[in-house]
Design an enzyme around this catalytic site. Structure first.
Site, PDB file in Angstrom:
ATOM      1  N   TYR A 161      41.812   7.556  40.610  1.00  0.00           N
ATOM      2  CA  TYR A 161      42.759   7.376  39.505  1.00  0.00           C
ATOM      3  C   TYR A 161      43.737   8.547  39.454  1.00  0.00           C
ATOM      4  CZ  TYR A 161      44.371   7.470  34.622  1.00  0.00           C
ATOM      5  OH  TYR A 161      45.139   7.542  33.482  1.00  0.00           O
ATOM      6  N   LYS A 165      47.736   8.855  40.125  1.00  0.00           N
ATOM      7  CA  LYS A 165      48.594   9.280  39.010  1.00  0.00           C
ATOM      8  C   LYS A 165      49.531  10.414  39.454  1.00  0.00           C
ATOM      9  CE  LYS A 165      48.475   7.899  35.231  1.00  0.00           C
ATOM     10  NZ  LYS A 165      49.183   6.741  34.624  1.00  0.00           N
TER      11      LYS A 165
END
Length: 362
Positions: A161, A165
């Site tokens: 994640y 990002k």
């Protein structure tokens, strides 16, 4: 030729029409990921502030006659374009949940999808793109105290994640182009919580029901930022509104938190006791917890050719629970006047009240 003649004879009227359109367009926005937890709260605050709101998502998460919904694939420009045409500002808060552990999905949505958003914004004439990023883009599992936006991106991101990002935030900030009237900014919240939260509170209560919340990692003194969802939304809207006034804000990232760092285990304990569950009572030394999690991760690697295991007790989760990681909001305060709307005490109280269905009977 006829068009030119008519345009000349009606110049004042046409100019007036453009002014009216510009004024109305300035208050029209699209929330990408508007059916999610943060997105729904963002839609509500935008409506309260007089905006006309579109929502683009893979599904319609709620009904509201004041909102126009567009359903489609974030990576498909043909799906996305109708939702962005004619709006001034796009808030991009779509992302798979951090715990999904699907590298391909994270890369497709967070990076490829965001590149599609940028391209479509340019094609549709969008003036401002505000990204929901994450303060975790600078976190590597070691203490961060009052961290600023000047910290470098993590060389070893804590998970897929966060890895995507970082790619996403870089793409959005690099796309900032004042000469072409396209301004971008990234908001970095940390530990979002609040009513309708599908992750933090439900997962915490599920762990408590299974008897997994008896121990705390470390001495319980490590300060962490948890941020009420309405404060996160407020930061996004302020950034967008000031971005139109001061192009110098473009291409920058901003930490947005409650500006009240709180001991990690104190925060969890307040949620637990507020819903009639016992707070953790026993301490495990941080070094011991990390060492055990590391050994478990090695075991998982050894047996992975034979069996797939997704351990919940991992070194990075130990680091998240046992280290200091809180961030300075001074940049947002100085450049666009950010101040949290809701204090931590009120935020916890409202959150607990909203999860009455998870309350344990005494």
């Amino acid at each position: 030729m006829e068009q030119a003649v008519h345009g000349e004879s009606k110049r004042g009227q046409v100019t007036g029409t453009h002014l009216t359109n510009d004024i109305s367009k300035a208050k029209k926005c699209t929330v990408i990921g508007g059916s999610g937890f943060l997105g729904q709260h963002m839609v509500e605050q935008l409506l309260e502030r007089g905006y006309t709101v579109n929502v683009f998502d893979i599904h319609q998460g709620f009904d509201n006659p004041r909102v126009q919904f567009f359903i489609g694939d974030l990576c498909n420009q043909q799906d996305l374009y109708p939702a962005l045409k004619g709006v001034s500002t796009v808030f991009h808060c779509a992302s798979p949940p951090p715990y999904s552990n699907n590298k391909e999905l994270f890369y497709r949505v967070n990076f490829i999808g965001t590149k599609t958003v940028i391209e479509t914004c340019r094609e549709a004439g969008v003036q401002k793109l505000i990204l929901t990023s994450s303060a975790s883009v600078v976190f590597e599992g070691v203490d961060i105290k009052n961290g600023t936006e000047d910290l470098p991106y993590a060389m070893k991101p804590i998970d897929y994640y966060t890895e995507t990002k970082i790619l996403q935030e870089r793409a959005v900030l690099d796309a900032n182009d004042p000469k072409k009237n396209f301004l971008t900014a990234a908001i970095r919240p940390h530990g979002i919580f609040g009513p309708r939260d599908p992750q933090l509170v439900p997962i915490l209560i599920d762990a408590a029901r299974k008897g997994k919340m008896k121990f705390m990692i470390g001495n319980g003194e490590n300060l962490v930022d948890f941020t009420f969802v309405e404060n996160v939304v407020h930061g996004h809207i302020l950034a967008a509104e000031h971005l139109s006034q001061d192009a110098a804000l473009g291409g920058k990232a901003f930490h947005i938190t409650n500006d009240e760092p709180i001991p990690f285990w104190t925060f969890l304990s307040r949620i637990l006791t507020g819903l009639n569950y016992e707070a953790p009572k026993y301490h495990i030394p941080y070094w011991m917890a990390y060492y055990l999690a590391f050994l478990l991760s090695l075991l998982v690697m050894v047996v992975s050719p034979l069996i797939q295991i997704q351990p919940t007790f991992t070194p990075i989760r130990v680091a998240l629970a046992g280290t200091f990681h809180y961030y300075s909001c001074e940049k947002a305060k100085k450049l666009f006047g950010y101040r949290p709307l809701v204090t931590m005490d009120e935020a916890v109280e409202r959150t607990v009240q909203s999860f009455h269905h998870l309350r344990k009977d005494k």
